[in-house]
Write a protein that holds these residues in place. Structure first.
Motif, PDB file in Angstrom:
ATOM      1  N   LEU A  83       5.699  -2.649  12.610  1.00  0.00           N
ATOM      2  CA  LEU A  83       4.766  -1.570  12.981  1.00  0.00           C
ATOM      3  C   LEU A  83       3.405  -1.888  12.388  1.00  0.00           C
ATOM      4  CD1 LEU A  83       3.928   1.098  14.170  1.00  0.00           C
ATOM      5  CD2 LEU A  83       5.087   2.280  12.292  1.00  0.00           C
ATOM      6  N   LEU A  84       2.448  -2.138  13.250  1.00  0.00           N
ATOM      7  CA  LEU A  84       1.083  -2.496  12.863  1.00  0.00           C
ATOM      8  C   LEU A  84       0.135  -1.477  13.470  1.00  0.00           C
ATOM      9  CD1 LEU A  84      -1.143  -4.576  11.839  1.00  0.00           C
ATOM     10  CD2 LEU A  84      -0.965  -5.589  14.131  1.00  0.00           C
TER      11      LEU A  84
ATOM     12  N   GLN B 257     -11.277   4.424   4.335  1.00  0.00           N
ATOM     13  CA  GLN B 257     -11.283   3.305   3.387  1.00  0.00           C
ATOM     14  C   GLN B 257     -11.591   1.969   4.067  1.00  0.00           C
ATOM     15  OE1 GLN B 257      -9.036   5.658   3.823  1.00  0.00           O
ATOM     16  NE2 GLN B 257      -8.220   6.453   1.913  1.00  0.00           N
ATOM     17  N   THR B 258     -11.312   1.843   5.339  1.00  0.00           N
ATOM     18  CA  THR B 258     -11.586   0.673   6.182  1.00  0.00           C
ATOM     19  C   THR B 258     -11.149  -0.657   5.567  1.00  0.00           C
ATOM     20  OG1 THR B 258     -13.888   0.378   5.416  1.00  0.00           O
ATOM     21  CG2 THR B 258     -13.535   1.829   7.302  1.00  0.00           C
ATOM     22  N   PRO B 259      -9.903  -0.790   5.125  1.00  0.00           N
ATOM     23  CA  PRO B 259      -9.450  -2.123   4.716  1.00  0.00           C
ATOM     24  C   PRO B 259      -9.452  -3.054   5.926  1.00  0.00           C
ATOM     25  CG  PRO B 259      -7.581  -0.648   4.951  1.00  0.00           C
ATOM     26  CD  PRO B 259      -8.817   0.202   5.099  1.00  0.00           C
ATOM     27  N   ILE B 260      -9.769  -4.308   5.709  1.00  0.00           N
ATOM     28  CA  ILE B 260      -9.792  -5.253   6.839  1.00  0.00           C
ATOM     29  C   ILE B 260      -8.397  -5.398   7.437  1.00  0.00           C
ATOM     30  CG2 ILE B 260     -10.293  -7.623   7.531  1.00  0.00           C
ATOM     31  CD1 ILE B 260     -12.733  -5.832   6.944  1.00  0.00           C
ATOM     32  N   GLU B 261      -7.378  -5.453   6.589  1.00  0.00           N
ATOM     33  CA  GLU B 261      -6.001  -5.464   7.068  1.00  0.00           C
ATOM     34  C   GLU B 261      -5.526  -4.025   7.223  1.00  0.00           C
ATOM     35  OE1 GLU B 261      -1.688  -7.201   5.537  1.00  0.00           O
ATOM     36  OE2 GLU B 261      -3.022  -6.150   4.157  1.00  0.00           O
ATOM     37  N   PRO B 262      -5.160  -3.608   8.426  1.00  0.00           N
ATOM     38  CA  PRO B 262      -4.660  -2.237   8.590  1.00  0.00           C
ATOM     39  C   PRO B 262      -3.254  -2.090   8.022  1.00  0.00           C
ATOM     40  CG  PRO B 262      -4.503  -3.422  10.655  1.00  0.00           C
ATOM     41  CD  PRO B 262      -5.200  -4.346   9.691  1.00  0.00           C
ATOM     42  N   HIS B 263      -2.728  -0.878   8.067  1.00  0.00           N
ATOM     43  CA  HIS B 263      -1.345  -0.649   7.639  1.00  0.00           C
ATOM     44  C   HIS B 263      -0.400  -1.474   8.511  1.00  0.00           C
ATOM     45  CE1 HIS B 263      -2.946   2.849   5.473  1.00  0.00           C
ATOM     46  NE2 HIS B 263      -1.805   2.866   4.820  1.00  0.00           N
ATOM     47  N   VAL B 264       0.549  -2.136   7.866  1.00  0.00           N
ATOM     48  CA  VAL B 264       1.519  -2.949   8.599  1.00  0.00           C
ATOM     49  C   VAL B 264       2.772  -3.093   7.753  1.00  0.00           C
ATOM     50  CG1 VAL B 264       0.471  -5.094   7.709  1.00  0.00           C
ATOM     51  CG2 VAL B 264       1.932  -5.167   9.749  1.00  0.00           C
ATOM     52  N   ALA B 265       3.918  -3.036   8.427  1.00  0.00           N
ATOM     53  CA  ALA B 265       5.199  -3.254   7.751  1.00  0.00           C
ATOM     54  C   ALA B 265       6.128  -4.004   8.688  1.00  0.00           C
ATOM     55  CB  ALA B 265       5.833  -1.928   7.335  1.00  0.00           C
TER      56      ALA B 265
ATOM     57  N   VAL C 114       3.804   3.865   7.506  1.00  0.00           N
ATOM     58  CA  VAL C 114       4.447   3.026   8.526  1.00  0.00           C
ATOM     59  C   VAL C 114       5.863   2.601   8.127  1.00  0.00           C
ATOM     60  CG1 VAL C 114       2.287   2.132   9.467  1.00  0.00           C
ATOM     61  CG2 VAL C 114       3.359   0.931   7.556  1.00  0.00           C
ATOM     62  N   GLU C 115       6.143   2.595   6.839  1.00  0.00           N
ATOM     63  CA  GLU C 115       7.376   1.980   6.359  1.00  0.00           C
ATOM     64  C   GLU C 115       8.633   2.737   6.788  1.00  0.00           C
ATOM     65  OE1 GLU C 115       4.041   0.913   3.488  1.00  0.00           O
ATOM     66  OE2 GLU C 115       4.767   2.771   4.439  1.00  0.00           O
TER      67      GLU C 115
ATOM     68  N   THR D 281       5.689  -5.090   3.238  1.00  0.00           N
ATOM     69  CA  THR D 281       4.638  -4.140   3.615  1.00  0.00           C
ATOM     70  C   THR D 281       3.377  -4.330   2.801  1.00  0.00           C
ATOM     71  OG1 THR D 281       4.107  -1.773   3.775  1.00  0.00           O
ATOM     72  CG2 THR D 281       5.621  -2.410   2.031  1.00  0.00           C
ATOM     73  N   SER D 282       2.264  -4.035   3.433  1.00  0.00           N
ATOM     74  CA  SER D 282       0.968  -4.047   2.768  1.00  0.00           C
ATOM     75  C   SER D 282       0.797  -2.707   2.061  1.00  0.00           C
ATOM     76  CB  SER D 282      -0.154  -4.267   3.786  1.00  0.00           C
ATOM     77  OG  SER D 282      -1.413  -4.291   3.149  1.00  0.00           O
ATOM     78  N   THR D 283       1.164  -2.666   0.791  1.00  0.00           N
ATOM     79  CA  THR D 283       1.180  -1.410   0.056  1.00  0.00           C
ATOM     80  C   THR D 283       0.639  -1.587  -1.347  1.00  0.00           C
ATOM     81  OG1 THR D 283       2.590   0.409  -0.730  1.00  0.00           O
ATOM     82  CG2 THR D 283       3.546  -1.802  -0.772  1.00  0.00           C
ATOM     83  N   GLN D 284       0.131  -0.506  -1.896  1.00  0.00           N
ATOM     84  CA  GLN D 284      -0.281  -0.478  -3.298  1.00  0.00           C
ATOM     85  C   GLN D 284       0.850  -0.005  -4.205  1.00  0.00           C
ATOM     86  OE1 GLN D 284      -4.491   1.337  -1.792  1.00  0.00           O
ATOM     87  NE2 GLN D 284      -4.076   1.672  -3.930  1.00  0.00           N
ATOM     88  N   VAL D 285       1.912   0.541  -3.609  1.00  0.00           N
ATOM     89  CA  VAL D 285       2.920   1.250  -4.410  1.00  0.00           C
ATOM     90  C   VAL D 285       4.333   0.897  -3.957  1.00  0.00           C
ATOM     91  CG1 VAL D 285       1.479   3.193  -5.145  1.00  0.00           C
ATOM     92  CG2 VAL D 285       2.519   3.233  -2.878  1.00  0.00           C
TER      93      VAL D 285
END
Length: 775
Positions: A279-280, A198-206, A262-263, A220-224
């Protein structure tokens, strides 16, 4: 759309200025005192048992506060898929396990005073592995002697893990075999799509911390966010009430942030140490250790009558879920449910899918959610069949596509894992979309003309598409509205704006319903303590579910406002009152009161109470948006390079609530789809390791690679939608791959069954067509 004041208007995004000036605070834009930094040790092997792991030397490094492995973490099996409860994805994942199942799987984690210290400690962890035979191809997973990837006794929800089957689907309408026997023309083709990220510019991070009551707060950077709360509580073995999840601004999601990756670890570090933790993911981890799109191998068999009427359709999907079954059943279901109803005239239909475990990166949610892979096969097969029956691609599609007033038994059979959902098409402008797209691309002047400039040949192709708007009878969202003393409103809702403009759309819905300006609506979203429940941003549910909840809350608060105004104006019947321009006016007397006066009256003067209302939304329908895509491409016969020249995407999204935002969604999806078609793919070595896990070697298209993209909006009115609207975000991802494939065929007469359409593949197909021997 003149009957509306704010619906159908290009209202500026509520966060436009702050985004443009760098003001929004994303997850990693905060730094908390005493924060620990987490790094993860990854497996170097695709399939192995951890026979021994020694963390003692890492634990002695100054600044290291905690080292986690399967030995000291909860063994609570769960799914990482952020879906509604009970989750349809198998429970096959632990925080850490004594078995690793792909190169990049979690082995251990270090929490330390800095990233540098944590990284140093990772290198000191000693692990003795017993390598196991790996399954590195989906077709190998089903072999009798294939290694079993999931043999843990705790696993549940997988179809047949002893056979590496995470999920299986078998749906039959009519008698397909009889249908083929009755057909005049029968054609069978196989198509294959690749691993993409998916290559979001912001990676998973919490970032996690304890509040003053000892509860875990996860930023957290989450959709849900609500699914994160539930699944993290499950992972840690604590009540949901002990977890709060906050979603700030998000730097892209596209489905991969529908995953809880990551969460849980972050929260556990905080729980064990009492300190904030972060955690990034690195970019390499984002590629390899988050999620990808499910690679699929799809066999289409079509039967048609002499007049071009489709009579039988068989679709077999072999889907690769990777090492874990995240979204395994639902993505495969979507492949059938979002594509097969488009050609509902065929009385005999068969859809079979096998979703297999392999020792490769985990597949999950990605914009389109199975439909892009399905349309890659369906729309190429439809194109090929049109030539077989002697009709143009346009004529063949017009003869066979679904229209207003019709339904499909597939809707009922494939309700994304739940049966019993039947719906009729109540808005469909496909023929108009086709006509407008043909005109814009210059179809009649270009189709079949093979326009040449030296080694470069141009052609045009098309595809038609449908998707859905939410998961019927499963998706639910809620919203609360509160009136303030100055006539403004606080909107608290659980919907998740990923940059799609949902916060803006929600403000427009409130403004239209309550007769105020959008800037008078203060939007606060996605905080599990403060906002009502919402399933989150997926399945094209934002406007119909989250927006529907906002509308229902607005309609309820409107009743309260009119009742207070009736008392103030001494009217006998609230039915004589109208709410517009920030005032309630009496049609009988001409008198009026402002919303500010109404708020003051209810809070300070008489019958004191807060004017506030909550609304929920769940839809029995998933009204499909429709699209017709057209592309002109140029194929260089000397180099094999395919260059998109112009791309036209015509969309029926019902009522266009904010046209400029819709056009942005169309263009973004098309750009992503072009990458899927032409350049993007994971490259693996023979051990299962991804060798191009970074932007230097994984080629996503840039602005300079984009053709002219022309978005066209054709409005209909959808009775099940909010102010007549339907979804817009996912459908246009489905079109570029088959549209470009069909344009390549029109240009140079070759079909490439496996994407992406790289220069190497194009040259090989051209040489094969010319009868030249290629290696």
């Amino acid at each position: 759309m003149s009957k509306y004041k704010y619906i159908g208007r290009n209202i500026e995004k509520v966060d436009a200025l702050s985004l443009a000036t760098g003001q929004p605070v994303f997850t990693d834009d905060v730094s908390l005192p005493d924060m620990l930094y987490i790094k993860i040790l990854r497996s170097p092997y695709a399939h192995a048992l951890i026979e021994e792991i020694d963390t003692s030397e890492a634990e002695r490094v100054p600044g290291v506060k905690l080292v986690l492995t399967y030995k000291n973490t909860p063994r609570n099996i769960h799914t990482t898929a952020g879906q509604g409860w009970p989750e349809p994805s198998p429970y096959d994942t632990f925080m850490f396990d004594y078995k690793v199942r792909f190169v990049g799987d979690k082995v251990a984690a270090v929490a330390a005073e800095s990233e540098e210290i944590a990284q140093k400690a990772l290198k000191l962890i000693k692990v003795r592995y017993r390598k196991l035979q790996a399954v590195l191809a989906a077709v190998d997973a089903l072999k009798e002697d294939a290694p079993v990837i999931h043999e843990e006794p705790e696993i549940k929800g997988a179809y047949n893990p002893s056979k590496n089957l995470a999920a299986h689907i078998d749906v039959k309408i009519g008698d397909v075999q009889k249908g083929f026997e009755e057909s005049d023309v029968v054609m069978e083709r196989t198509y294959e799509t690749q691993y993409v990220q998916q290559t979001p510019i912001e990676p998973h991070v919490a970032i996690s911390y304890l509040d003053e009551y000892g509860r875990i707060v996860i930023r957290t950077s989450t959709q849900v966010p609500f699914h994160v709360r539930r699944i993290v509580a499950m992972m840690l073995g604590i009540p949901v009430s002990k977890v709060r999840v906050i979603k700030p601004r998000i730097g892209g999601g596209f489905g991969t942030k529908q995953e809880i990756v990551v969460e849980g670890i972050c929260a556990f570090v905080t729980l064990k140490t009492g300190r904030p933790a972060r955690l990034l993911y690195t970019r390499e981890e984002e590629f390899v250790s988050s999620t990808t799109r499910h690679p699929m191998k799809i066999t289409m068999k079509l039967g048609a009558k002499k007049d071009g009427a489709l009579h039988a359709i068989s679709m077999y999907v072999l889907s690769n879920t990777g090492a874990y079954g995240s979204h395994a059943l639902t993505v495969a279901s979507n492949a059938g449910s979002k594509s097969l109803p488009l050609y509902n005239r065929a009385p005999h239909v068969e859809f079979v899918a096998d979703v297999v475990y392999t020792n490769l990166p985990v597949s999950g949610a990605f914009r389109g959610y199975g439909a892009p892979q399905a349309y890659a096969a369906v729309e190429q097969a439809i194109d090929e069949m049109s030539y077989e029956v002697g009709l143009s691609p346009v004529e063949f599609r017009k003869k066979n596509h679904i229209v207003t007033g019709e339904t499909s038994p597939i809707f009922r059979a494939l309700g994304e894992g739940r049966e019993g959902v039947t719906q009729y098409i109540r808005s469909c402008a496909l023929d108009e979309l086709i006509e407008k797209g043909m005109k814009e691309i210059g179809w009649d002047a270009k189709f079949g003309k093979h326009i040449r400039n030296k080694s470069k040949v141009r052609g045009v192709g098309m595809a038609i598409l449908m998707q859905g708007s939410s998961i019927p009878l499963i998706d639910m969202g809620a919203a609360t509205l509160k009136l303030n003393e100055d006539g403004s409103f606080n909107l608290l809702y659980g919907g998740t704006d990923l940059g799609t403009g949902l916060d803006t759309i929600s403000a427009q819905i409130v403004a239209e319903t309550l007769g105020v300006k959008p800037e008078q609506v203060i939007v606060y979203a996605s905080d599990t303590d403060l906002t009502p429940f919402d399933v989150g941003a997926y399945a094209s549910s934002g406007t119909i579910i989250s927006g529907g909840a906002v509308l229902n809350a607005a309609l309820k608060i409107k009743e309260q406002i009119l009742e207070v105004a009736r008392e103030m104006l001494e009217e006998l019947d609230a039915g004589s009152l109208v709410l517009e321009d920030g005032c309630v006016k009496s049609l009988a007397t001409g008198r009026s009161v402002t919303l500010s006066e109404i708020a003051h009256h209810s809070l300070y003067v008489s019958n004191l109470h807060q004017i506030i209302a909550s609304g929920s939304m769940v839809s029995p329908y998933s009204p499909p948006p429709f699209a017709a895509h057209f592309a002109e491409v140029e194929v260089d016969e000397d180099t094999g390079v395919v260059t998109p020249v112009k791309y036209v995407a015509a969309l029926d999204c019902g009522t266009a609530i904010n046209p400029i935002l819709i056009k942005g969604q169309i263009m973004g999806a098309v750009a992503q789809g072009i990458g899927f078609a032409l350049t993007e793919e994971f490259i693996f070595d023979d051990t299962g390791r991804v060798v191009n896990a970074g932007f230097m070697n994984y080629k996503i298209p840039s602005v300079r690679d984009m053709p002219e993209i022309v978005p066209i909006i054709v409005e209909t009115y959808e009775p099940a939608g909010v102010y007549g609207s339907k979804a817009v975000a996912e459908i246009n991802m489905n079109g570029p791959l088959p549209t470009i494939a069909n344009a390549i065929y029109d240009a140079v007469g070759i079909r490439i069954q496996k994407s992406p359409f790289t220069p190497e593949k194009v040259l090989k197909a051209l040489r094969a067509k010319a009868g030249k021997v290629t290696k």
